[in-house]
Scaffold this motif. Structure first.
Motif, PDB file in Angstrom:
ATOM      1  N   VAL A   4      64.204  51.683  -3.843  1.00  0.00           N
ATOM      2  CA  VAL A   4      63.777  52.910  -3.166  1.00  0.00           C
ATOM      3  C   VAL A   4      63.429  53.989  -4.189  1.00  0.00           C
ATOM      4  O   VAL A   4      62.422  54.710  -4.057  1.00  0.00           O
TER       5      VAL A   4
ATOM      6  N   HIS B  64      73.590  47.009  -2.183  1.00  0.00           N
ATOM      7  CA  HIS B  64      72.918  48.298  -1.942  1.00  0.00           C
ATOM      8  C   HIS B  64      72.746  49.076  -3.237  1.00  0.00           C
ATOM      9  O   HIS B  64      71.716  49.735  -3.445  1.00  0.00           O
TER      10      HIS B  64
ATOM     11  N   LEU C 285      69.853  55.467   2.991  1.00  0.00           N
ATOM     12  CA  LEU C 285      69.036  54.290   2.705  1.00  0.00           C
ATOM     13  C   LEU C 285      68.434  53.681   3.967  1.00  0.00           C
ATOM     14  O   LEU C 285      67.319  53.155   3.940  1.00  0.00           O
ATOM     15  N   ASP C 286      69.180  53.733   5.071  1.00  0.00           N
ATOM     16  CA  ASP C 286      68.745  53.027   6.270  1.00  0.00           C
ATOM     17  C   ASP C 286      69.481  53.610   7.471  1.00  0.00           C
ATOM     18  O   ASP C 286      70.549  54.221   7.331  1.00  0.00           O
TER      19      ASP C 286
ATOM     20  N   ASP D 240      68.917  47.629  -3.359  1.00  0.00           N
ATOM     21  CA  ASP D 240      68.265  48.534  -2.401  1.00  0.00           C
ATOM     22  C   ASP D 240      67.925  49.889  -3.008  1.00  0.00           C
ATOM     23  O   ASP D 240      66.783  50.357  -2.931  1.00  0.00           O
TER      24      ASP D 240
ATOM     25  N   HIS E 276      74.619  54.948   2.767  1.00  0.00           N
ATOM     26  CA  HIS E 276      73.929  53.798   3.345  1.00  0.00           C
ATOM     27  C   HIS E 276      73.232  54.165   4.647  1.00  0.00           C
ATOM     28  O   HIS E 276      72.077  53.822   4.876  1.00  0.00           O
TER      29      HIS E 276
END
Length: 251
Positions: A84, A76, A42-43, A80, A10
């Motif tokens: 992506v 996620h 991801l972030d 998410d 994450h």
């Protein structure tokens, strides 16, 4: 050339989280030195997924297996990451992307969390011990239920006064409420295990809450440093390749 293994976490503002992910993948590389193993986030941390996949293609790969370093199939994993990867796939023609299952639930994760508790001094036969299993907490109820089910299995298998799930955010009970429940069941000592892969701001919140209500609590560590987690990452990678081989054989 074997497909690259791109492990996607994450990400966190806390640099300990990324360091822990990189250390986990060092263990994966030691187990499989033939694989190209890369970390992506991801972030909140770098490198981001799209940049890593672009580098994978630039280095000659035509295929990558994405292994989500996620403990359950919540937002996620379901929203998410697919978004992506869809964007990256559109930008990177010629790179085949396949996605492995998330890490949990899996007995290897439970073993990792228990191993970290044992390292902190937890005795599985202590009838006066109450164990809190701390998870992140999610608006996705099944993700919280997964953590609660692990705690229930622990309670059934050990002689503790009890084992209760607690959550750092977004779900109940919180850590103080979980400690109170355990004391109602007769616990005179408290231990806290983590259903987290890596340390960060939320694990600090859990520790602070536990210390405020049980100053002598035994505190385990997050799971990623346990060797079983590296084993699980490689298992998820192999599962993708095995599915492909079965599909080819069926054809």
């Amino acid at each position: 050339m074997a497909p690259a293994l791109v492990a996607v976490a994450h990400g966190s503002r806390d640099p300990r989280s990324a360091r822990t992910v990189h250390a986990l993948l060092d263990v994966v590389r030691a187990e499989r030195p033939d694989l190209d193993v890369r970390a992506a986030f991801l972030d909140l941390s770098a490198p981001r997924v799209g940049d890593v996949l672009a580098a994978v293609r630039a280095d000659g790969h035509r295929e990558a297996v994405v292994v989500p370093l996620l403990l359950g199939s919540a937002f996620h994993a379901k929203v998410d990451l697919p978004a992506v990867l869809a964007e990256a796939g559109a930008r990177l023609p010629g790179l085949r992307l396949r996605t492995a299952d998330v890490l949990g639930p899996d007995p290897l994760l439970e073993s990792a969390a228990l191993d970290r508790l044992r390292e902190a001094g937890v005795d599985g036969g202590d009838p006066e011990l109450g164990v809190v299993l701390a998870g992140v907490g999610s608006a996705h109820a099944p993700a919280n239920r997964l953590v609660a089910q692990v705690a229930e299995r622990w309670q059934a298998r050990h002689s503790w006064a009890g084992a209760v799930a607690a959550f750092a955010t977004a779900a109940e009970p919180d850590v103080p409420a979980a400690i109170a429940r355990l004391r109602e069941r007769g616990a005179r000592r408290i231990a806290v295990g983590f259903w987290f892969l890596a340390p960060g701001l939320l694990t600090d919140r859990v520790v602070d809450a536990a210390r405020a209500h049980a100053p002598d609590a035994l505190i385990g560590a997050p799971m990623a440093a346990a060797g079983t987690v590296a084993e699980l990452v490689l298992t998820r990678y192999r599962e993708v390749l095995d599915r492909t081989e079965l599909g080819s054989g069926a054809a």
